[in-house]
Write an enzyme that holds these catalytic residues in place. Structure first.
Site, PDB file in Angstrom:
ATOM      1  N   ASP A  88       0.840  -1.198   0.000  1.00  0.00           N
ATOM      2  CA  ASP A  88       0.000   0.000   0.000  1.00  0.00           C
ATOM      3  C   ASP A  88       0.877   1.250   0.000  1.00  0.00           C
ATOM      4  O   ASP A  88       2.023   1.217   0.427  1.00  0.00           O
ATOM      5  CB  ASP A  88      -0.892   0.034   1.248  1.00  0.00           C
TER       6      ASP A  88
HETATM    7  N1  URA Z   1      -1.290  -5.841   3.925  1.00  0.00           N
HETATM    8  C1  URA Z   1      -1.784  -4.583   3.897  1.00  0.00           C
HETATM    9  O1  URA Z   1      -2.825  -4.317   4.466  1.00  0.00           O
HETATM   10  N2  URA Z   1      -1.085  -3.645   3.259  1.00  0.00           N
HETATM   11  C2  URA Z   1       0.084  -3.878   2.630  1.00  0.00           C
HETATM   12  O2  URA Z   1       0.699  -2.968   2.077  1.00  0.00           O
HETATM   13  C3  URA Z   1       0.582  -5.191   2.658  1.00  0.00           C
HETATM   14  C4  URA Z   1      -0.136  -6.152   3.303  1.00  0.00           C
END
Ligand code: URA
Length: 220
Positions: A88
């Site tokens: 993310d």
């Molecule tokens: N899980 C998440 O919620 N975000 C990420 O970036 C990776 C795994």
């Protein structure tokens, strides 16, 4: 491609002579190739680990945001470079980028069951991680329900948990904690399979993987 443009601009020399024909055949083992006066070392594949910084998106191009590719030196933005497993925008930590399509497939294909390790900091104290080990139903990026495989809890103290998960679906870690009533306030990926993020890399920095790390990634 960028490389063709650089060649046409005269940025590339072969054995100290400027070449402007991108189709010229070279022998990577004998010819000396230079880009803007710096000698290029020929490698079969290019694989790096990056400590992704918060605020950049895991994509090659984005109309609104800086991407992990923007944090690569222009000479390393190879056309065939792919990201093995996105993070993310607000997540930090280990991202592997490689020109090796087979390696990308090994690390990202759902059937390969590769563990990813995350450091999770929650908004408040976590009394028990037991609810994380119970089957739960989450929604993936297409709003399809799924039940994550049981995570491995590596470490738990106060509002911090280190855990390993297999799938890595859209917002998976955040949604797992949401399902047990906690909000993730900081998330960092610390390992993919047997490869651990190099602690000397500051956010936004990267380095090539060593031969040992490449072997660790391929280990079953
Ligand atoms: N899980 C998440 O919620 N975000 C990420 O970036 C990776 C795994």
């Amino acid at each position: 491609s960028m490389v063709k443009l650089w060649i046409k601009k005269g940025d590339v020399t072969v054995n100290a002579c400027v070449v402007k024909d991108p189709s010229m055949t070279i022998d990577p083992n004998h010819d000396v190739i230079a880009f803007r006066d710096e000698t290029i070392t020929y490698v079969e594949n290019f694989t790096v680990m990056m400590n992704k910084r918060a605020g950049v998106v895991s994509a090659r191009k984005d109309t609104r945001h800086t991407t992990v590719f923007d944090d690569l030196s222009p000479a390393h933005r190879y056309d065939h470079l792919s990201i093995a497993g996105r993070l993310d925008k607000d997540t930090e930590g280990l991202i592997i980028l490689s020109t090796d399509g087979d390696l990308i497939h090994q690390l990202t294909h759902p059937k390969k069951n590769v563990f990813k390790t995350y450091l999770v900091v929650c908004d408040r104290l976590i009394d028990s991680v037991q609810p994380l080990l119970e089957p739960m139903t989450l929604l993936d990026g297409k709003n399809q329900p799924y039940t994550p495989q049981m995570p491995i809890i590596v470490f738990h103290n106060k509002n911090t948990v280190e855990l390993k998960i297999k799938e890595g679906k859209f917002h998976q870690v955040k949604r797992m904690f949401q399902a047990i009533g906690h909000e993730v306030v900081y998330l960092k990926r610390t390992a993919i399979h047997h490869v651990i993020l190099d602690a000397t890399l500051n956010p936004g920095q990267y380095r090539m993987l060593t031969e040992i790390e490449l072997a660790q990634l391929r280990k079953k």
